[in-house]
Design a protein around this motif. Structure first.
Motif, PDB file in Angstrom:
ATOM      1  N   UNK A  96      -9.264  10.916  -0.638  1.00 20.55           N
ATOM      2  CA  UNK A  96      -9.023   9.964   0.455  1.00 20.55           C
ATOM      3  C   UNK A  96      -7.840   9.045   0.177  1.00 20.55           C
ATOM      4  N   UNK A  97      -7.417   8.954  -1.074  1.00 18.44           N
ATOM      5  CA  UNK A  97      -6.258   8.111  -1.400  1.00 18.44           C
ATOM      6  C   UNK A  97      -4.983   8.609  -0.728  1.00 18.44           C
ATOM      7  N   UNK A  98      -4.936   9.897  -0.384  1.00 12.03           N
ATOM      8  CA  UNK A  98      -3.773  10.423   0.324  1.00 12.03           C
ATOM      9  C   UNK A  98      -3.582   9.730   1.662  1.00 12.03           C
ATOM     10  N   UNK A  99      -4.668   9.582   2.416  1.00 16.99           N
ATOM     11  CA  UNK A  99      -4.608   8.875   3.698  1.00 16.99           C
ATOM     12  C   UNK A  99      -4.308   7.393   3.485  1.00 16.99           C
ATOM     13  N   UNK A 100      -4.900   6.824   2.445  1.00 18.96           N
ATOM     14  CA  UNK A 100      -4.651   5.406   2.167  1.00 18.96           C
ATOM     15  C   UNK A 100      -3.190   5.169   1.817  1.00 18.96           C
ATOM     16  N   UNK A 101      -2.615   6.078   1.050  1.00 18.33           N
ATOM     17  CA  UNK A 101      -1.196   5.946   0.687  1.00 18.33           C
ATOM     18  C   UNK A 101      -0.323   5.962   1.939  1.00 18.33           C
ATOM     19  N   UNK A 102      -0.620   6.864   2.853  1.00 17.70           N
ATOM     20  CA  UNK A 102       0.145   6.927   4.111  1.00 17.70           C
ATOM     21  C   UNK A 102      -0.025   5.631   4.900  1.00 17.70           C
ATOM     22  N   UNK A 103      -1.231   5.099   4.903  1.00 23.93           N
ATOM     23  CA  UNK A 103      -1.505   3.849   5.617  1.00 23.93           C
ATOM     24  C   UNK A 103      -0.684   2.700   5.045  1.00 23.93           C
ATOM     25  N   UNK A 104      -0.584   2.641   3.721  1.00 23.32           N
ATOM     26  CA  UNK A 104       0.213   1.588   3.091  1.00 23.32           C
ATOM     27  C   UNK A 104       1.664   1.652   3.555  1.00 23.32           C
ATOM     28  N   UNK A 105       2.227   2.862   3.591  1.00 24.25           N
ATOM     29  CA  UNK A 105       3.611   3.028   4.008  1.00 24.25           C
ATOM     30  C   UNK A 105       3.841   2.655   5.453  1.00 24.25           C
ATOM     31  N   UNK A 106       2.846   2.894   6.291  1.00 26.63           N
ATOM     32  CA  UNK A 106       2.972   2.581   7.718  1.00 26.63           C
ATOM     33  C   UNK A 106       2.727   1.101   8.009  1.00 26.63           C
ATOM     34  N   UNK A 107       1.961   0.447   7.160  1.00 28.02           N
ATOM     35  CA  UNK A 107       1.521  -0.920   7.434  1.00 28.02           C
ATOM     36  C   UNK A 107       2.529  -1.986   7.021  1.00 28.02           C
ATOM     37  N   UNK A 108       3.247  -1.767   5.926  1.00 30.58           N
ATOM     38  CA  UNK A 108       4.073  -2.836   5.383  1.00 30.58           C
ATOM     39  C   UNK A 108       5.541  -2.737   5.781  1.00 30.58           C
ATOM     40  N   UNK A 109       6.291  -1.777   5.305  1.00 25.84           N
ATOM     41  CA  UNK A 109       7.699  -1.671   5.648  1.00 25.84           C
ATOM     42  C   UNK A 109       8.056  -0.209   5.847  1.00 25.84           C
ATOM     43  N   UNK A 110       9.252   0.035   6.334  1.00 22.15           N
ATOM     44  CA  UNK A 110       9.680   1.410   6.575  1.00 22.15           C
ATOM     45  C   UNK A 110       9.846   2.185   5.269  1.00 22.15           C
ATOM     46  N   UNK A 111      10.289   1.496   4.231  1.00 26.51           N
ATOM     47  CA  UNK A 111      10.449   2.152   2.929  1.00 26.51           C
ATOM     48  C   UNK A 111       9.965   1.198   1.836  1.00 26.51           C
ATOM     49  N   UNK A 112       8.639   1.007   1.759  1.00 25.78           N
ATOM     50  CA  UNK A 112       8.139   0.020   0.811  1.00 25.78           C
ATOM     51  C   UNK A 112       8.111   0.536  -0.617  1.00 25.78           C
ATOM     52  N   UNK A 113       8.287  -0.390  -1.552  1.00 26.58           N
ATOM     53  CA  UNK A 113       8.067  -0.072  -2.962  1.00 26.58           C
ATOM     54  C   UNK A 113       6.593  -0.317  -3.213  1.00 26.58           C
ATOM     55  N   UNK A 114       5.810   0.743  -3.306  1.00 27.61           N
ATOM     56  CA  UNK A 114       4.357   0.634  -3.399  1.00 27.61           C
ATOM     57  C   UNK A 114       3.879   0.915  -4.816  1.00 27.61           C
ATOM     58  N   UNK A 115       2.966   0.063  -5.280  1.00 26.10           N
ATOM     59  CA  UNK A 115       2.279   0.269  -6.550  1.00 26.10           C
ATOM     60  C   UNK A 115       0.788   0.307  -6.246  1.00 26.10           C
ATOM     61  N   UNK A 116       0.164   1.451  -6.445  1.00 21.36           N
ATOM     62  CA  UNK A 116      -1.280   1.579  -6.263  1.00 21.36           C
ATOM     63  C   UNK A 116      -1.906   1.604  -7.650  1.00 21.36           C
ATOM     64  N   UNK A 117      -2.658   0.550  -7.972  1.00 21.68           N
ATOM     65  CA  UNK A 117      -3.143   0.351  -9.341  1.00 21.68           C
ATOM     66  C   UNK A 117      -4.653   0.247  -9.367  1.00 21.68           C
ATOM     67  N   UNK A 118      -5.247   0.701 -10.468  1.00 20.49           N
ATOM     68  CA  UNK A 118      -6.685   0.504 -10.564  1.00 20.49           C
ATOM     69  C   UNK A 118      -7.386   1.390 -11.549  1.00 20.49           C
ATOM     70  N   UNK A 119      -8.707   1.374 -11.419  1.00 23.88           N
ATOM     71  CA  UNK A 119      -9.596   2.228 -12.203  1.00 23.88           C
ATOM     72  C   UNK A 119     -10.003   3.369 -11.283  1.00 23.88           C
ATOM     73  N   UNK A 120      -9.479   4.555 -11.563  1.00 30.09           N
ATOM     74  CA  UNK A 120      -9.699   5.705 -10.684  1.00 30.09           C
ATOM     75  C   UNK A 120     -10.866   6.577 -11.141  1.00 30.09           C
ATOM     76  N   UNK A 121     -11.438   6.258 -12.280  1.00 29.24           N
ATOM     77  CA  UNK A 121     -12.581   7.019 -12.808  1.00 29.24           C
ATOM     78  C   UNK A 121     -12.346   8.525 -12.774  1.00 29.24           C
ATOM     79  N   UNK A 122     -11.083   8.903 -12.823  1.00 26.66           N
ATOM     80  CA  UNK A 122     -10.691  10.315 -12.746  1.00 26.66           C
ATOM     81  C   UNK A 122      -9.417  10.517 -13.549  1.00 26.66           C
ATOM     82  N   UNK A 123      -9.400  11.557 -14.345  1.00 27.29           N
ATOM     83  CA  UNK A 123      -8.200  11.853 -15.118  1.00 27.29           C
ATOM     84  C   UNK A 123      -7.072  12.313 -14.196  1.00 27.29           C
TER      85      UNK A 123
END
Length: 280
Positions: free
Chosen positions: A161-188
């Motif tokens: 589901x992070x794929x959709x979230x990543x697209x949402x971030x790009x659409x929500x903030x700026x046309x070409x945002x510098x995005x950092x998605x950080x966290x505990x992903x509990x997945x290698x």
């Protein structure tokens, strides 16, 4: 000659400011709150190595405030903080938090908890827009704590589901945002669950492990990470899993009890090629 020297010195100073790096971190602080066995001063000694920190497993805003205050004491500088609302599907809920050094980072706008209409995330991601104080370049910081669940299947659903979230971030903030998605992903980062988002973005850390083993000096899994776009305008200088028990001179047993069972991920980056701050 003196005028030429002063002009050259001013040019060097401006150049240093324009190309100043920002140190970014992410850390699951395992039930961060104000309680006797939570060693917040030690957490601040580690967190002072970055200018901006995304925090997962914040249990109370008072806990994040205590960290901010401890950072100000150890660095003798002004820090700011931002906390999300608590989220979770049951009575157990967590918050996300950001803390940052005012001399290096400024909050802009857009603090938002993701509206998860399909209820894909147990704890919806949180994001906001900031700028580098030195060069005024904007960046989006987003953070998430992927559910551990009963099996890898539960985790994989949220990673996909992070794929959709990543697209949402790009659409929500700026046309070409510098995005950092950080966290505990509990997945290698080698998991097939990353396949969708990897077409647009990838985890920066691919080797090592970030969760503390019960054995001193040993680490178990690479669950924590920072994700950036494959064509990101962010110039990443370095990344590291910060071995905080060794830095603090703690055994893993004590570190797990008083600080966290996760080590932080630190990166050094330059935002000079990102879009200058302006209206969305």
């Amino acid at each position: 000659m003196k005028k030429i020297f002063l002009a050259a010195l001013m040019l060097l100073t401006l150049s240093a400011q324009a190309f100043a790096d920002v140190r970014i971190g992410t850390w699951n602080l395992e039930h961060l709150s104000v309680r006797p066995n939570k060693d917040i001063p030690s957490i601040a000694k580690v967190a002072q190595h970055v200018d901006f920190l995304a925090v997962q497993e914040v249990m109370s805003e008072e806990g994040l405030l205590a960290l901010k205050n401890a950072l100000e004491q150890v660095t003798h500088e002004k820090w700011s903080m931002l906390a999300s609302d608590a989220s979770g599907r049951s009575s157990y809920k967590e918050m996300y938090g950001f803390v940052w050094r005012d001399s290096a980072v400024t909050y802009l706008d857009g603090a938002t908890t993701y509206i998860d209409r399909r209820d894909l995330f147990a704890r919806e991601p949180f994001s906001a827009r900031f700028k580098s104080t030195a060069d005024k370049s904007a960046f989006v910081a987003a953070t998430v704590h992927i559910v551990y669940g009963k099996s890898t299947k539960d985790r994989s659903k949220e990673i996909t589901a992070l794929g959709d979230y990543w697209d949402w971030l790009g659409q929500t903030y700026t046309k070409k945002p510098a995005i950092l998605l950080m966290g505990d992903f509990n997945t290698k980062p080698t998991s097939p669950a990353w396949a969708d988002i990897r077409t647009r973005a990838s985890p920066l850390v691919t080797d090592g492990a970030s969760t503390l083993s019960v054995k001193d000096g040993k680490f178990a899994n690479l669950y924590d990470n920072i994700i950036v776009a494959n064509d990101s305008p962010i110039k990443v200088k370095s990344t590291q899993i910060f071995n905080y028990p060794a830095f603090l001179g703690m055994t893993h047993e004590k570190a797990r009890k008083t600080v966290s069972d996760h080590a932080p991920i630190f990166m050094q980056a330059q935002f000079t090629n990102t879009l200058a701050v302006g209206k969305n």
